[in-house]
Design an enzyme around this catalytic site. Structure first.
Site, short mmCIF file in Angstrom:
data_model
loop_
_atom_site.label_atom_id
_atom_site.label_comp_id
_atom_site.label_asym_id
_atom_site.label_seq_id
_atom_site.Cartn_x
_atom_site.Cartn_y
_atom_site.Cartn_z
N GLN A 188 1.00 -1.10 0.00
CA GLN A 188 -0.13 0.02 0.05
C GLN A 188 0.90 1.17 -0.09
O GLN A 188 1.27 1.82 1.12
CB GLN A 188 -0.76 0.06 1.33
N ALA A 229 -11.46 1.78 4.99
CA ALA A 229 -10.56 1.14 4.45
C ALA A 229 -9.76 1.68 3.35
O ALA A 229 -10.05 3.18 3.08
CB ALA A 229 -11.20 -0.26 3.73
N HIS A 230 -8.86 1.28 2.49
CA HIS A 230 -7.98 2.00 1.43
C HIS A 230 -8.68 2.50 0.55
O HIS A 230 -9.74 1.97 0.12
CB HIS A 230 -6.79 0.96 1.10
N ASN A 231 -8.33 3.86 0.20
CA ASN A 231 -8.87 4.43 -0.93
C ASN A 231 -10.18 4.95 -0.90
O ASN A 231 -10.86 5.35 -1.71
CB ASN A 231 -8.72 3.79 -2.30
#
Length: 317
Positions: A188, A229-231
């Site tokens: 990431q 969570a991511h993004n």
């Protein structure tokens, strides 16, 4: 590194000896020095618009790669992206770099670690046990409570409050699987960018992006025990109540309210001024603003109340 070095690393043939690649990105956000990928056909139109230097693509989609972009043809683009992501991962801890800059009237209590090249503004309070990684930027008049962890490269704006035990910038949950079931980590390599006047409760986890940033816009309020969570992108003035969970790449537009233990599946968008009642489950994008929703599967809140009333009447019989 050169594209040739990258393709040699994953065992794909490429004759571009000198083409420099500076990083990885999405199909639409890539520039002429970045590498991207296409695994899912539903993004084929994004492939046609990409400006990337090169794209990992299956043989069946190779003909859709635009001119000026190099097609790196392979059977498993997503898996190969995972392998390549390791090449662009930053150091876990920097040993070289400038000592952190700390603004006037900022209080840093004992047992605080602040990494290389980090900058903390004026009138801040950083309490005991906080870890602030390398190249972190924190604005003015921000309070960091005990045992908060802010991973490298993340940014926090002015007038923010982050309560004890929260983790900003931990890795998103990203893995690609091989044909025999082994999981390969997708590094990431993005960050978390937090705006101004944001308050984040205790023991929250906000994951860094795969590429670019996980974004928390100005004026957001986040309760305890929330996972983002991511993004994801959380629009200005939104409120997330305790135990809300958002899967990757969820977009909340401005002033969305999500009640306790509600959740959203990934890669969807929720319209501005939407309210999701407690334990509501969002599985599809909500496009019409200023509506309230409840339940799982999701109903408009008024209809959900009617349904509960009918169920209750059945039980009485």
């Amino acid at each position: 590194m050169t594209l040739k070095e990258i393709t040699d690393f994953i065992g794909i043939n490429c004759q571009e000896e000198k083409k420099e690649i500076t990083g990885l990105n999405t199909l639409l956000d890539s520039n002429e020095n970045q590498l991207t990928f296409l695994e899912n056909k539903k993004y084929i139109n994004d492939l046609k618009k990409t400006k990337a230097a090169a794209v990992l693509v299956t043989p069946e989609n190779a003909s859709e790669v635009p001119s000026g972009t190099i097609a790196l043809v392979c059977d498993e683009p997503y898996l190969n992206l995972a392998k390549i992501s390791k090449l662009f991962a930053p150091n876990v801890v920097e040993t070289n770099g400038s000592e952190p800059l700390i603004g006037d009237k900022t209080t840093v209590m004992p047992n605080v670690y602040i990494g290389k090249d980090s900058v903390i503004g004026s009138d801040c309070t950083i309490m005991a046990g906080a870890f602030i990684g390398d190249n972190v930027k924190i604005g003015n008049n921000t309070i960091i409570y005990p045992n908060v962890t802010i991973y490298r490269d993340c940014t926090v704006g002015n007038d923010c409050i982050i309560h004890a035990g929260t983790v900003i910038g931990s890795d998103g949950f990203g893995f690609a699987s091989t044909k025999d079931g082994k999981y390969i980590k997708i590094y990431q390599n993005g960050n978390v960018a937090i705006g101004n006047d944001v308050e984040i409760g205790a023991n929250c986890a906000i994951d860094r992006a795969v590429f670019n940033s996980t974004i928390i816009e100005d004026g957001v309020r986040i309760d305890n025990l929330v996972h983002i969570a991511h993004n994801c992108k959380i629009g200005r003035g939104s409120i997330l109540v305790g135990q809300v969970g958002l899967a990757g790449s969820t977009i909340l537009n401005a002033y969305v309210v999500m009640g306790g233990q509600s959740a959203a599946a990934g890669h969807l968008e929720i319209a501005a001024f939407t309210t999701i009642a407690a334990r509501g489950g969002v599985t599809k994008s909500i496009t019409e603003p200023k509506k309230s929703w409840a339940g799982f599967p999701l109903f408009e809140h008024r209809e959900w109340l009617k349904l509960q009333g009918k169920i209750s009447n059945l039980l009485k019989k």
